[in-house]
Design an enzyme around this catalytic site. Structure first.
Site, PDB file in Angstrom:
ATOM      1  N   CYS A 112      32.800  41.177  44.131  1.00 42.99           N
ATOM      2  CA  CYS A 112      34.112  40.843  43.599  1.00 42.99           C
ATOM      3  C   CYS A 112      34.106  39.565  42.828  1.00 42.99           C
ATOM      4  CB  CYS A 112      34.931  41.037  44.978  1.00 42.99           C
ATOM      5  SG  CYS A 112      34.786  42.430  46.030  1.00 42.99           S
ATOM      6  N   HIS A 238      41.535  36.908  44.107  1.00 45.80           N
ATOM      7  CA  HIS A 238      40.902  38.092  44.197  1.00 45.80           C
ATOM      8  C   HIS A 238      41.768  39.197  44.924  1.00 45.80           C
ATOM      9  CE1 HIS A 238      38.455  41.696  44.946  1.00 45.80           C
ATOM     10  NE2 HIS A 238      38.142  41.341  46.504  1.00 45.80           N
ATOM     11  N   ASN A 268      42.189  47.006  46.151  1.00 46.63           N
ATOM     12  CA  ASN A 268      40.875  46.165  45.934  1.00 46.63           C
ATOM     13  C   ASN A 268      40.114  46.845  45.021  1.00 46.63           C
ATOM     14  OD1 ASN A 268      38.508  44.505  45.910  1.00 46.63           O
ATOM     15  ND2 ASN A 268      38.414  44.218  48.062  1.00 46.63           N
TER      16      ASN A 268
END
Length: 313
Positions: A112, A238, A268
């Site tokens: 990520c 994020h 996500n």
């Protein structure tokens, strides 16, 4: 000369999977997902759309916004942990499909945090005058490594791509400071299982790590750039979990409307989440010239990265 973003773009699949849809396949509820993660729906790519396809669509968008052609690129970096195949890289597939010429191309694997690693890698090449325009793409098809019978993970993830053309900007604009880091001892908390190919996450431990690291890194890059928390105009964390994101926002002391929250609609998307949110912020006018932005993320590895960026060319 500074090094900044010349143009952004993104792509998300048209197939929407809501929390109500997930109630039909695993023991969960819309309320449980929303209150614990902030996620309401996510996009899942069709079988005939792979990682390189989404990267291509986002890259095209970014090139148009940057007012550049593919042949103007000097390098292509693609951040992903879900490539079409281990090799050739998604970056090489993208170079060919864009018609970018025989430029350098490689994938970056930092989960990520990958987009952040890619942008800072691009910065080094540009600052040393080796290259001028570098395309950085964050893209994931997480649906192909998600166990759809595991209610702890399947509610979290989605597919998508975000892209940015990084290049020279006027002095005072662009990347002002950055922080990259890793802690390999935490790799056991978030990884792709060798036997099943599904991703595994120890949610409790990853949460504890993220609520500490994201706020800390955010403050670090602001101070490193010579500014105070009050100077930050927009936060792009994020998009993993709204509670983690809120921890960073509260540490910076900025208003709710000054933080990107695309997690509600996309879940996500790993390395794609920050560039998607950045692109949307530019498109909807929330990000304006001269704004001081903070981009911050964490991911498997464990890795993290943060950037303080003065928006403008």
């Amino acid at each position: 000369m500074g090094v900044g973003v010349l143009g952004t773009g993104h792509y998300v699949p048209s197939n929407v999977v809501t929390n109500k849809d997930l109630e039909k396949i695993v023991d969960t509820s819309d309320e449980w997902i929303r209150t614990r993660t902030g996620i309401e729906e996510r996009r899942i790519a069709e079988d005939d759309i792979d990682t390189s396809d989404m990267a291509y669509y986002a890259a095209q968008d970014a090139l148009v916004k940057a007012n550049l052609k593919a042949e103007d690129l000097d390098m292509i970096l693609v951040a992903t942990v879900t490539p079409d195949t281990p090799f050739p890289s998604v970056a090489c597939m993208l170079q060919d499909r864009l018609g970018a010429g025989k430029v350098a191309a490689m994938d970056v694997s930092a989960a990520c945090s990958g987009f952040m690693y890619g942008v800072i890698t691009a910065k080094q090449f540009i600052e040393t005058n080796a290259y001028q325009n570098v395309l950085v793409v964050g893209v994931e098809k997480l649906s192909k490594i998600t166990d759809w019978s595991d209610r702890n993970t399947c509610v979290l993830f989605g597919d998508g791509a975000g892209a940015a053309v990084v290049g020279p900007v006027s002095e005072g604009n662009g990347i002002l400071s950055f922080e990259l880091g890793s802690d390999g001892s935490g790799g056991k908390e978030l990884y792709q299982d060798k036997e099943t190919d599904y991703l595994f996450m120890n949610g409790r431990e990853v949460f504890k790590f993220a609520v500490r690291q994201m706020p800390e890194s955010s403050v670090n890059v602001v101070e490193k750039a010579g500014y105070n928390k009050e100077d930050v105009d927009y936060l792009i964390p994020h998009q993993a979990n709204i509670r983690i994101m809120e921890a960073a926002r509260e540490r910076l002391g900025i208003a709710e409307d000054k933080m990107a929250t695309s997690v509600k609609r996309y879940g996500n998307t790993s390395s794609a989440s920050i560039p998607i949110a950045l692109s949307e912020g530019v498109n909807n006018g929330k990000i304006k010239d001269n704004d001081l932005l903070v981009l911050v993320g964490f991911g498997g590895g464990l890795t993290w990265g943060a950037i303080a960026l003065r928006w403008g060319r």
